[in-house]
Design a protein around this motif. Structure first.
Motif, PDB file in Angstrom:
ATOM      1  N   GLU A 148       0.833  -1.200   0.000  1.00 37.58           N
ATOM      2  CA  GLU A 148       0.000   0.000   0.000  1.00 37.58           C
ATOM      3  C   GLU A 148       0.872   1.258   0.000  1.00 37.58           C
TER       4      GLU A 148
ATOM      5  N   HIS B 252       0.776   8.522   6.874  1.00 40.24           N
ATOM      6  CA  HIS B 252       0.111   7.226   6.694  1.00 40.24           C
ATOM      7  C   HIS B 252       1.051   6.090   7.128  1.00 40.24           C
TER       8      HIS B 252
ATOM      9  N   HIS C 219       0.808   3.002  10.030  1.00 42.02           N
ATOM     10  CA  HIS C 219       1.140   1.587   9.801  1.00 42.02           C
ATOM     11  C   HIS C 219       2.169   1.091  10.816  1.00 42.02           C
TER      12      HIS C 219
ATOM     13  N   HIS D  15      -9.107   2.911  10.185  1.00 43.11           N
ATOM     14  CA  HIS D  15      -7.992   3.174   9.272  1.00 43.11           C
ATOM     15  C   HIS D  15      -8.480   3.111   7.817  1.00 43.11           C
TER      16      HIS D  15
ATOM     17  N   ASP E 246      -7.224   5.376   4.521  1.00 41.51           N
ATOM     18  CA  ASP E 246      -7.167   4.581   3.283  1.00 41.51           C
ATOM     19  C   ASP E 246      -8.127   5.136   2.223  1.00 41.51           C
TER      20      ASP E 246
HETATM   21 FE   LIG Z   1      -3.262   1.977   5.162  1.00 45.42          FE
END
Ligand SMILES: [Fe+2]
Length: 167
Positions: free
Chosen positions: A68, A83, A87, A123, A128
């Motif tokens: 991702e 982001h 994670h 998330h 996302d």
């Molecule tokens: Fe993500």
């Protein structure tokens, strides 16, 4: 995956879609693994089973995050750094959870499973969906990334055979 009373711990909903099929598919697998962990913990399936599911959850999540992040990098997405920070924080949580369970032999509580469920849901529906909308806004096509990511994930899965650990 269902429990005895047929109540699914974490039910996928179309509103979780980021409108990139490969990402949605990976998110669905994460939901499946979490459901599998929930069942194993509920039924006290034993350390070996639970350790295997935890291992699958960690390695699947890590690979998904890496892919991702690569997509966002390819699209030159502005909020990549923050982001990635999200994670990293989740991976640290997962790591702490499995260490507690495997090394300190502490049980997995439902609160932790609920935390993971809420984190994933928020998330996906937060950052996302935000990056996927941003990619659409600039007309970035995820097609070639999707082909690449699928091939890579398949190769990795064959090597690790992670699916055998939780199915
Ligand atoms: Fe993500």
């Amino acid at each position: 995956m269902t429990s005895d009373n047929d109540e699914v711990f974490f039910k996928w909903s179309p509103e979780y879609s980021v409108q990139i099929k490969t990402i949605d598919d990976q998110h669905k697998v994460l939901v499946d693994i979490l459901n599998r962990l929930f069942v194993a913990v509920s039924k006290r399936e034993g350390d070996k089973v639970i350790a295997g599911i935890l291992d699958s959850l960690m390695s699947y999540t890590q690979t998904h995050f890496t892919l991702e992040e690569r997509l966002m990098r390819q699209a030159k997405y502005a909020d990549l750094e923050s982001h990635m920070q999200e994670h990293r924080m989740l991976m640290e949580k997962l790591d702490a959870l499995s260490k507690k369970y495997l090394l300190e032999e502490k049980p997995i509580y439902f609160e932790m499973l609920s935390f993971l469920k809420t984190w994933l849901k928020e998330h996906i529906m937060g950052v996302d969906q935000r990056y996927s909308a941003a990619l659409r806004d600039v007309g970035f096509s995820a097609d070639s990334w999707e082909r690449e990511a699928t091939a890579e994930f398949t190769a990795m899965s064959e090597k690790k055979k992670w699916w055998e650990m939780w199915k």
